[in-house]
Design a protein around this motif. Structure first.
Motif, PDB file in Angstrom:
ATOM      1  N   GLU A 203       0.813  -1.217   0.000  1.00  0.00           N
ATOM      2  CA  GLU A 203       0.000   0.000   0.000  1.00  0.00           C
ATOM      3  C   GLU A 203       0.846   1.267   0.000  1.00  0.00           C
ATOM      4  O   GLU A 203       0.300   2.368  -0.079  1.00  0.00           O
ATOM      5  CB  GLU A 203      -0.916   0.011   1.228  1.00  0.00           C
ATOM      6  N   LEU A 204       2.151   1.120   0.099  1.00  0.00           N
ATOM      7  CA  LEU A 204       3.047   2.275   0.130  1.00  0.00           C
ATOM      8  C   LEU A 204       3.444   2.647  -1.293  1.00  0.00           C
ATOM      9  O   LEU A 204       4.172   1.911  -1.959  1.00  0.00           O
ATOM     10  CB  LEU A 204       4.304   1.957   0.950  1.00  0.00           C
ATOM     11  N   HIS A 205       2.954   3.778  -1.756  1.00  0.00           N
ATOM     12  CA  HIS A 205       3.279   4.248  -3.097  1.00  0.00           C
ATOM     13  C   HIS A 205       4.002   5.585  -2.977  1.00  0.00           C
ATOM     14  O   HIS A 205       3.423   6.576  -2.526  1.00  0.00           O
ATOM     15  CB  HIS A 205       2.016   4.396  -3.939  1.00  0.00           C
ATOM     16  N   LEU A 206       5.273   5.590  -3.369  1.00  0.00           N
ATOM     17  CA  LEU A 206       6.083   6.793  -3.269  1.00  0.00           C
ATOM     18  C   LEU A 206       6.108   7.521  -4.608  1.00  0.00           C
ATOM     19  O   LEU A 206       6.189   6.896  -5.669  1.00  0.00           O
ATOM     20  CB  LEU A 206       7.510   6.446  -2.845  1.00  0.00           C
ATOM     21  N   SER A 207       6.035   8.838  -4.549  1.00  0.00           N
ATOM     22  CA  SER A 207       6.138   9.660  -5.751  1.00  0.00           C
ATOM     23  C   SER A 207       7.154  10.765  -5.486  1.00  0.00           C
ATOM     24  O   SER A 207       7.538  11.011  -4.342  1.00  0.00           O
ATOM     25  CB  SER A 207       4.778  10.257  -6.121  1.00  0.00           C
ATOM     26  N   LYS A 208       7.590  11.429  -6.557  1.00  0.00           N
ATOM     27  CA  LYS A 208       8.594  12.475  -6.427  1.00  0.00           C
ATOM     28  C   LYS A 208       8.061  13.797  -6.947  1.00  0.00           C
ATOM     29  O   LYS A 208       7.320  13.841  -7.930  1.00  0.00           O
ATOM     30  CB  LYS A 208       9.869  12.096  -7.194  1.00  0.00           C
TER      31      LYS A 208
ATOM     32  N   LEU B 213       4.800  10.279   0.208  1.00  0.00           N
ATOM     33  CA  LEU B 213       3.951   9.097   0.279  1.00  0.00           C
ATOM     34  C   LEU B 213       2.591   9.447  -0.313  1.00  0.00           C
ATOM     35  O   LEU B 213       1.834  10.237   0.259  1.00  0.00           O
ATOM     36  CB  LEU B 213       3.813   8.632   1.730  1.00  0.00           C
ATOM     37  N   THR B 214       2.285   8.884  -1.458  1.00  0.00           N
ATOM     38  CA  THR B 214       1.055   9.209  -2.182  1.00  0.00           C
ATOM     39  C   THR B 214      -0.177   8.937  -1.325  1.00  0.00           C
ATOM     40  O   THR B 214      -0.320   7.858  -0.743  1.00  0.00           O
ATOM     41  CB  THR B 214       0.970   8.381  -3.477  1.00  0.00           C
ATOM     42  N   GLY B 215      -1.049   9.950  -1.232  1.00  0.00           N
ATOM     43  CA  GLY B 215      -2.281   9.804  -0.476  1.00  0.00           C
ATOM     44  C   GLY B 215      -2.137  10.024   1.013  1.00  0.00           C
ATOM     45  O   GLY B 215      -3.118   9.913   1.754  1.00  0.00           O
ATOM     46  N   HIS B 216      -0.936  10.352   1.465  1.00  0.00           N
ATOM     47  CA  HIS B 216      -0.702  10.549   2.902  1.00  0.00           C
ATOM     48  C   HIS B 216       0.199  11.771   3.084  1.00  0.00           C
ATOM     49  O   HIS B 216       1.342  11.661   3.542  1.00  0.00           O
ATOM     50  CB  HIS B 216      -0.068   9.305   3.528  1.00  0.00           C
ATOM     51  N   ALA B 217      -0.344  12.936   2.728  1.00  0.00           N
ATOM     52  CA  ALA B 217       0.439  14.168   2.741  1.00  0.00           C
ATOM     53  C   ALA B 217       0.932  14.537   4.134  1.00  0.00           C
ATOM     54  O   ALA B 217       1.930  15.250   4.273  1.00  0.00           O
ATOM     55  CB  ALA B 217      -0.394  15.316   2.164  1.00  0.00           C
TER      56      ALA B 217
END
Length: 243
Positions: free
Chosen positions: A76-81, A89-93
């Motif tokens: 469930e951990l999706h990292l973006s840059k 962490l996408t969706g967890h600002a």
């Protein structure tokens, strides 16, 4: 009201989770089950097997720490840059984090307030410290470094270096800010730091990572943004950096 007997509250950086990781001994889940395609491609780009292993270990350790902090499963951990490469962490600002490593030792910081920057350097001789300081430190920092006894300069230089890097990582704007444009000092103290970026004043809290004898580490947290005087659209407003 009398303030006798009262002292100012110490500066506090909101980092509930801060840990060091020995990358040469770290054993996590298989990388193919955890890392993104981009991370695996980046790992394969390292020519040195040791560098490749340490990169993989640092990113596995980061994901494990994020999973423990958020309660999310690894899948469930999706990292973006961001545009300058700062990960999120996408969706967890509200979950802020930073990862740094120096050879076989990593530093991970995770918090829930402002954007974080962490930086670590193994303690070692820095023969070109004066040259690097002239390129990256303020004049006052250079003078303070030169005035120290020779045996104290390596740690002082690396302390200042990691403090600069932590601040720049926290704001995540790449090379838009010169490391000579703001002062952090050579001591591992807690202080507020002011940076001027694109017509705004950014306020950060800066402090040391947990003390170790073999390295120096620093953590910065971006707390607030203030428009410079003359900026008609934002003049006089104080904005939370992470709102």
């Amino acid at each position: 009201m009398s303030m006798a007997g009262h002292s100012p509250q110490p500066l506090s950086i909101d980092v509930p989770l801060c840990l060091y990781v020995d990358l040469d001994r770290f054993a996590g889940l298989p990388s193919e089950q955890v890392l993104s395609d981009e991370e695996r491609e980046r790992a394969e780009s390292f020519r040195s097997p040791v560098d490749r292993q340490r990169y993989v270990a640092s990113h596995l350790a980061l994901r494990q720490a994020l999973s423990e902090y958020t309660g999310l499963q690894h899948a469930e951990l999706h990292l973006s840059k961001g545009s300058f490469g700062k990960p999120s962490l996408t969706g967890h600002a509200r979950t802020q984090f930073s990862l740094s490593h120096s050879q076989g030792l990593a530093l991970i910081a995770i918090g829930g307030r402002g954007p974080l920057g962490a930086d670590i350097e193994l303690l070692r001789p820095v023969p070109d410290a004066a040259v690097l300081a002239a390129e990256h430190f303020t004049r006052r920092e250079q003078e303070a470094l030169a005035a120290l006894p020779a045996q104290e300069r390596d740690r002082a230089f690396l302390t200042c270096w990691t403090r600069k890097e932590a601040c720049l990582k926290a704001i995540g704007v790449g090379l838009l800010v010169s490391s000579q444009s703001f002062e952090v000092g050579l001591e591992p103290d807690c202080r507020s730091v002011e940076l001027a970026v694109a017509g705004r004043i950014l306020w950060l809290l800066l402090g040391p990572a947990p003390e170790r004898m073999d390295c120096v580490g620093s953590i910065a947290e971006w707390r607030q943004t203030e428009a410079r005087a003359g900026n008609a659209s934002h003049s006089g407003r104080l904005l939370e950096a992470h709102a």
